[in-house]
Design a protein around this motif. Structure first.
Motif, PDB file in Angstrom:
ATOM      1  N   GLN A 196    -104.788  46.814   4.170  1.00 56.32           N
ATOM      2  CA  GLN A 196    -103.731  47.792   3.916  1.00 56.32           C
ATOM      3  C   GLN A 196    -103.436  48.609   5.177  1.00 56.32           C
ATOM      4  O   GLN A 196    -102.262  48.846   5.536  1.00 56.32           O
ATOM      5  N   ASP A 197    -104.522  48.996   5.861  1.00 50.97           N
ATOM      6  CA  ASP A 197    -104.338  49.781   7.076  1.00 50.97           C
ATOM      7  C   ASP A 197    -103.564  48.990   8.123  1.00 50.97           C
ATOM      8  O   ASP A 197    -102.582  49.463   8.706  1.00 50.97           O
ATOM      9  N   LEU A 198    -104.001  47.705   8.316  1.00 53.62           N
ATOM     10  CA  LEU A 198    -103.321  46.862   9.306  1.00 53.62           C
ATOM     11  C   LEU A 198    -101.856  46.631   8.928  1.00 53.62           C
ATOM     12  O   LEU A 198    -100.960  46.746   9.764  1.00 53.62           O
ATOM     13  N   GLU A 199    -101.623  46.280   7.639  1.00 53.40           N
ATOM     14  CA  GLU A 199    -100.239  46.030   7.201  1.00 53.40           C
ATOM     15  C   GLU A 199     -99.343  47.237   7.491  1.00 53.40           C
ATOM     16  O   GLU A 199     -98.251  47.091   8.057  1.00 53.40           O
ATOM     17  N   ALA A 200     -99.861  48.410   7.102  1.00 51.94           N
ATOM     18  CA  ALA A 200     -99.051  49.622   7.294  1.00 51.94           C
ATOM     19  C   ALA A 200     -98.762  49.855   8.772  1.00 51.94           C
ATOM     20  O   ALA A 200     -97.626  50.143   9.188  1.00 51.94           O
ATOM     21  N   LYS A 201     -99.836  49.665   9.612  1.00 49.69           N
ATOM     22  CA  LYS A 201     -99.624  49.954  11.036  1.00 49.69           C
ATOM     23  C   LYS A 201     -98.728  48.904  11.697  1.00 49.69           C
ATOM     24  O   LYS A 201     -97.938  49.224  12.599  1.00 49.69           O
ATOM     25  N   ILE A 202     -98.890  47.634  11.263  1.00 53.91           N
ATOM     26  CA  ILE A 202     -98.023  46.577  11.809  1.00 53.91           C
ATOM     27  C   ILE A 202     -96.572  46.837  11.426  1.00 53.91           C
ATOM     28  O   ILE A 202     -95.658  46.756  12.265  1.00 53.91           O
ATOM     29  N   ASP A 203     -96.333  47.198  10.150  1.00 54.05           N
ATOM     30  CA  ASP A 203     -94.958  47.488   9.716  1.00 54.05           C
ATOM     31  C   ASP A 203     -94.363  48.641  10.510  1.00 54.05           C
ATOM     32  O   ASP A 203     -93.203  48.590  10.952  1.00 54.05           O
ATOM     33  N   SER A 235     -90.752  50.564  14.699  1.00 58.46           N
ATOM     34  CA  SER A 235     -90.449  51.351  15.894  1.00 58.46           C
ATOM     35  C   SER A 235     -89.899  50.470  17.011  1.00 58.46           C
ATOM     36  O   SER A 235     -89.027  50.872  17.766  1.00 58.46           O
ATOM     37  N   LEU A 236     -90.415  49.193  17.103  1.00 61.08           N
ATOM     38  CA  LEU A 236     -89.872  48.283  18.126  1.00 61.08           C
ATOM     39  C   LEU A 236     -88.410  47.937  17.824  1.00 61.08           C
ATOM     40  O   LEU A 236     -87.568  47.886  18.722  1.00 61.08           O
TER      41      LEU A 236
END
Ligand code: PHE
Length: 342
Positions: free
Chosen positions: A69-76, A81-82
């Motif tokens: 969940q942490d990775l998904e949120a940060k990747i999204d 932002s990109l």
């Protein structure tokens, strides 16, 4: 099992590190596939859950889900932002100022000769003169013979001519319109005829093969030199915007009798003498005279009943005097650096 949990933490931490370094959408997607993909590191780890006891599975599973969940949120978030940054960059590079004036064609300006010509036309129209036009390619008859310049007359040499193969010529002055005007309008008449004239000149700062003249003629009963002087003084005061003093000297042109050169008192020194008038106090301005009976006859007017005056004003020369232009070649050059000044 503590070992499995630390592997999960390691994968999580290294994915976060890679994510921090990723600077493109492609790089972020590669991090996602590597960690969260169906064949990714975390999916691999979950396969080994089968070997765990239910309590261990619950603990590791909880950690795994948190990491996912942490990775998904940060990747999204990073992707968003990109994408935002890419859009901003594109907006920046494609930005245009819609309030800037359109480049479009530059507004043009009238040639100095045209300006002087139009001004003179207004002056003459206000005095009841018609503005006539005549052909630039003229017959020998109108350019010479009808103006009392027969083929064997030395006066033909005064105007070196461009002949066409068919016997016509480029008119050497605007005087042919005197006869054409008489033919079409008949006497009495007051007319001017501005236009181009051509001579086979050696071109230098004061000679051109192409230049502009303004012909003028008045035919009526009992026209005298006094009328001529009156109209010329009116004309010159209008051009120079002040009273001018004129004088007549004898001049020879076969189509006028008597013929004159009209001088004006120098406007720079008021007659005292200066370099412009070559210390004489006078500047030669225009040839003129009373219309020769042969010309009246050629135009169909009986010289026993009618007479008149005629003059030939050098428009190009006048424009040069008005604007202080010292090289006649500029006038035909089409050079925008010159033309934009007017
Ligand atoms: N046509 C003459 C020339 O170009 C000028 C002129 C016109 C003289 C009218 C007298 C009368 O030289």
């Amino acid at each position: 099992m503590a070992a499995l949990e630390s592997v999960i933490s390691e994968v999580h931490a290294s994915a976060l590190e890679q994510l921090a370094r990723a600077s493109t959408l492609e790089a972020v997607e590669a991090v996602r596939v590597d960690a969260l993909g169906r064949k990714g590191k975390l999916a691999e780890i979950s396969k080994s859950f089968a070997r765990l006891s239910p309590e261990e599975r619950a603990g590791a599973g909880k950690l795994l889900n948190c990491a996912k969940q942490d990775l998904e949120a940060k990747i999204d978030a990073k992707k968003a932002s990109l994408e935002h940054g890419a859009l901003d960059a594109r907006l920046d590079s494609e930005w245009i100022d819609l309030t800037a004036p359109a480049p479009g064609p530059r507004p043009g300006s009238l040639h100095p000769v045209t300006q002087v010509q139009r001004e003179l036309e207004q002056v003459f129209i206000s005095m009841g003169f018609a503005v006539l036009d005549g052909p630039e390619v003229e017959t020998e008859y109108y350019n010479f013979d009808a103006l009392n310049i027969p083929a064997d007359h030395p006066a033909r040499d005064m105007q070196d001519t461009f002949w066409l193969k068919d016997g016509r010529l480029l008119r050497t002055h605007t005087s042919p319109v005197q006869v054409r005007g008489l033919e079409t309008l008949g006497p009495p008449l007051k007319m001017i005829a501005p236009g181009r004239a051509f001579r086979n000149e050696e071109v230098d700062p004061s000679h051109e093969h192409t230049f502009y003249q303004l012909e003028g003629m008045m035919v009526d009963h009992d026209v005298s030199v006094a009328h001529l002087i009156y109209f010329m003084k009116t004309l010159l005061s209008a051009i120079f915007k002040r009273d001018v003093t004129v004088r007549l000297r004898p001049g020879f042109f076969p189509f006028v009798e008597p013929g004159f050169e009209l001088d004006i008192q120098c406007l720079i020194c008021n007659g005292a003498g200066c370099p412009v008038c070559k210390q004489s106090g006078w500047v030669e301005l225009l040839p003129c005279g009373l219309v020769h009976p042969s010309v009246l006859r050629a135009g169909g007017a009986d010289p026993e009943q009618w007479n008149g005056f005629a003059f030939g004003l050098g428009l190009t020369r006048l424009a040069m005097m008005r604007y202080g232009i010292d090289d006649i070649r500029l006038m035909m050059s089409g050079d925008l650096r010159f033309l934009r000044q007017f």
